[in-house]
Design a protein around this motif. Sequence first.
Motif, PDB file in Angstrom:
ATOM      1  N   ASP A  71       0.856  -1.174   0.000  1.00 15.54           N
ATOM      2  CA  ASP A  71       0.000   0.000   0.000  1.00 15.54           C
ATOM      3  C   ASP A  71       0.898   1.232   0.000  1.00 15.54           C
ATOM      4  O   ASP A  71       1.629   1.465   0.977  1.00 15.54           O
ATOM      5  CB  ASP A  71      -0.893  -0.006   1.239  1.00 15.54           C
ATOM      6  N   PRO A  72       0.880   2.061  -1.055  1.00 15.17           N
ATOM      7  CA  PRO A  72       1.795   3.208  -1.105  1.00 15.17           C
ATOM      8  C   PRO A  72       1.552   4.234  -0.009  1.00 15.17           C
ATOM      9  O   PRO A  72       2.469   4.973   0.369  1.00 15.17           O
ATOM     10  CB  PRO A  72       1.545   3.807  -2.498  1.00 15.17           C
ATOM     11  N   TRP A  73       0.340   4.303   0.516  1.00 16.94           N
ATOM     12  CA  TRP A  73       0.044   5.262   1.582  1.00 16.94           C
ATOM     13  C   TRP A  73       0.813   4.926   2.861  1.00 16.94           C
ATOM     14  O   TRP A  73       1.181   5.818   3.629  1.00 16.94           O
ATOM     15  CB  TRP A  73      -1.462   5.279   1.855  1.00 16.94           C
ATOM     16  N   ARG A  74       1.075   3.635   3.070  1.00 13.61           N
ATOM     17  CA  ARG A  74       1.771   3.187   4.276  1.00 13.61           C
ATOM     18  C   ARG A  74       3.180   2.684   3.971  1.00 13.61           C
ATOM     19  O   ARG A  74       3.814   2.055   4.821  1.00 13.61           O
ATOM     20  CB  ARG A  74       0.977   2.064   4.956  1.00 13.61           C
ATOM     21  N   ALA A  75       3.697   2.965   2.798  1.00 11.90           N
ATOM     22  CA  ALA A  75       4.977   2.417   2.371  1.00 11.90           C
ATOM     23  C   ALA A  75       6.139   2.991   3.180  1.00 11.90           C
ATOM     24  O   ALA A  75       6.122   4.150   3.605  1.00 11.90           O
ATOM     25  CB  ALA A  75       5.199   2.704   0.891  1.00 11.90           C
ATOM     26  N   SER A  76       7.146   2.174   3.361  1.00 15.58           N
ATOM     27  CA  SER A  76       8.359   2.602   4.052  1.00 15.58           C
ATOM     28  C   SER A  76       9.236   3.426   3.112  1.00 15.58           C
ATOM     29  O   SER A  76       9.025   3.457   1.893  1.00 15.58           O
ATOM     30  CB  SER A  76       9.146   1.381   4.525  1.00 15.58           C
ATOM     31  N   ALA A  77      10.236   4.076   3.666  1.00 21.69           N
ATOM     32  CA  ALA A  77      11.165   4.859   2.853  1.00 21.69           C
ATOM     33  C   ALA A  77      11.895   3.963   1.863  1.00 21.69           C
ATOM     34  O   ALA A  77      12.155   4.356   0.720  1.00 21.69           O
ATOM     35  CB  ALA A  77      12.161   5.585   3.757  1.00 21.69           C
TER      36      ALA A  77
END
Length: 296
Positions: A71-77
């Motif tokens: 999910d890009p909204w919750r993606a890590s760095a």
Amino acid sequence: MSTEHPPALLAEGVQKHFGLLRALDGSSFAARRGEVTALLGPNGAGKTTMISCATGLLQPDGGSVRVLGEDPWRASAAQRARVGVMIQDGGLTSGISAMRLLRYGASLHTDPLDVDEVAAHLGIDEFAGTIVRRLSGGQRQRLALALAIIGRPELVFLDEPTAGMDPGIRRTVRELIRALARTGTAVVLTTHLMDDVEGLADHVVVIAGGRTVASGTVAEVIASHRASNGLTLTATASGLSAEAARSLEEDVRALGARHRVDLRVSTGGAADLEGVLLDLMDGSRPGAPETEESSR
């Protein structure tokens, strides 16, 4: 290319509302590794909103988006570093030289491309010492493209990548985009230039009114649209002067008016595609039949 691997980008029934405005109203599409996917549509169709959702800048109000399986909204760095983004004439720090900005961008990645090679390939070395705010539109586009690909992204979004470029640089950029796809990168391209679509796109997705109205190869979108509109008449004419071509077009339109049908003269594949896109985006005619991706 094998279709066993999941898409690099999978959008399913995405919805995004801004008050009463439905910017996205259930749009779905996929972008696969090793392919160039052209995301097309008129201004206000929802393309920018879709890309913003896919890059984690906006959170969808409904449906789902998965980028490289997350999910890009919750993606890590670390996950975000695997995605490249090129925004047309925007997002560049203006008070630094072009080459210093490119080197800084490369320093943010663990295994970047060779900065000097990228700069030479895109002609950035010609204005390496120029402050970004003093660059021309085409030069800024080249720099933005270099920054989008310098980190070897697995998925890259390119917004009007050849806009404002002269023919020679445009050819170089197209070759670079094809080379990216050949190495396995999933490329999502937005453009209003039909030559870019014809020359680059493995897959075309048309968005209008926040919905996916057509999906497939260029040939499939054209063929499906023609089939949905009944009788297709094809004629071939060669060696016509410009004056004769104009006269022929007038005769064809007059014939169509007499039979109360819309007849057009096309001079090539790009013109055919442009006519189909105008019909689809206008919403006055049915688009291509839903694919597995667009019906989810």
